[in-house]
Design a protein around this motif. Structure first.
Motif, short mmCIF file in Angstrom:
data_model
loop_
_atom_site.label_atom_id
_atom_site.label_comp_id
_atom_site.label_asym_id
_atom_site.label_seq_id
_atom_site.Cartn_x
_atom_site.Cartn_y
_atom_site.Cartn_z
N ALA A 124 0.83 -1.21 0.00
CA ALA A 124 0.00 0.00 0.00
C ALA A 124 0.87 1.25 0.00
CB ALA A 124 -0.95 0.00 1.20
N GLU A 125 1.93 1.23 0.79
CA GLU A 125 2.83 2.39 0.83
C GLU A 125 3.52 2.57 -0.52
OE1 GLU A 125 4.83 5.71 2.21
OE2 GLU A 125 3.12 4.65 3.06
N SER A 126 3.94 1.46 -1.11
CA SER A 126 4.57 1.52 -2.44
C SER A 126 3.58 2.05 -3.48
CB SER A 126 5.06 0.12 -2.83
OG SER A 126 5.49 0.11 -4.16
N ALA A 127 2.34 1.58 -3.42
CA ALA A 127 1.31 2.05 -4.36
C ALA A 127 1.03 3.54 -4.15
CB ALA A 127 0.03 1.24 -4.19
N ARG A 128 1.02 3.97 -2.88
CA ARG A 128 0.78 5.39 -2.58
C ARG A 128 1.90 6.25 -3.17
NH1 ARG A 128 2.34 9.20 0.81
NH2 ARG A 128 3.73 7.86 1.97
N LEU A 129 3.15 5.81 -3.02
CA LEU A 129 4.27 6.56 -3.58
C LEU A 129 4.20 6.58 -5.11
CD1 LEU A 129 7.22 5.39 -1.28
CD2 LEU A 129 6.10 7.63 -1.33
N GLU A 130 3.84 5.43 -5.68
CA GLU A 130 3.73 5.36 -7.13
C GLU A 130 2.60 6.28 -7.63
OE1 GLU A 130 3.01 2.01 -10.62
OE2 GLU A 130 3.68 1.38 -8.62
N MET A 131 1.49 6.33 -6.89
CA MET A 131 0.38 7.22 -7.27
C MET A 131 0.81 8.69 -7.19
SD MET A 131 -2.23 5.74 -8.39
CE MET A 131 -3.43 7.03 -8.28
N GLN A 132 1.59 9.01 -6.17
CA GLN A 132 2.10 10.39 -6.07
C GLN A 132 2.97 10.71 -7.27
OE1 GLN A 132 4.12 10.61 -2.30
NE2 GLN A 132 2.31 11.38 -1.22
#
Length: 163
Positions: free
Chosen positions: A50-58
């Motif tokens: 989830a953290e990786s996906a959040r960073l990727e979304m940013q």
């Protein structure tokens, strides 16, 4: 020893508890702890994902904003260029239309002058023919007698001296 005495009840309860605890530890405790540990690892992995996906979304959001900004700038440039081309085409068309209009006016003036000259020449021709016909008829009538001929010659000589 009595089977129903409180000491024997405590004894047998303790024995059963110890046996039950040993059985649980041997057969159930490891699978339960393994499932809990597996669940914990799964939750930690999901949190990391989830953290990786959040960073990727940013990153994607920032990239999308940059791309949108570039597209807006390019669109504005294309619109400006299109407006400039439109204005130039309109100005060129106006200048061409003005030039063609002036040419047409000059051609019309030349045609009018030519027609006017032709009409004047034709009118002069008709007037001269008509004048000669009238003069011929008058001279025939007036020159039929000698006295009228003399009088006409004297009048013409008088007009020549005056001019």
């Amino acid at each position: 020893m009595q089977l129903t005495s409180p000491e024997s009840l405590i004894f047998w309860t303790t024995i059963i508890f110890v046996v039950f605890f040993i059985l649980l530890r041997k057969f159930a405790w490891k699978p339960i702890l393994g499932a809990v540990k597996s669940r914990e690892e799964s939750i930690n992995s999901a949190l990391a994902s989830a953290e990786s996906a959040r960073l990727e979304m940013q990153n994607l959001t920032a990239s999308n904003e940059r791309i949108l900004q570039e597209a807006r700038v390019e669109r504005d440039a294309l619109l400006k260029e299109a407006r400039e081309m439109r204005d130039k085409m309109i100005a060129d068309s106006k200048a061409e239309a003005q030039l063609q209009g002036e040419r047409m006016i000059e051609q019309a003036k030349a045609a009018i002058a030519s027609e006017k000259n032709a009409a004047m020449a034709e009118l002069k021709s008709h007037v001269s023919t008509l004048s000669l016909d009238i003069a011929e008829k008058l001279l025939k009538n007036e020159l039929s007698n000698k006295e009228a001929q003399t009088k006409l010659v004297e009048n013409m000589l008088g007009d020549v001296k005056l001019n």
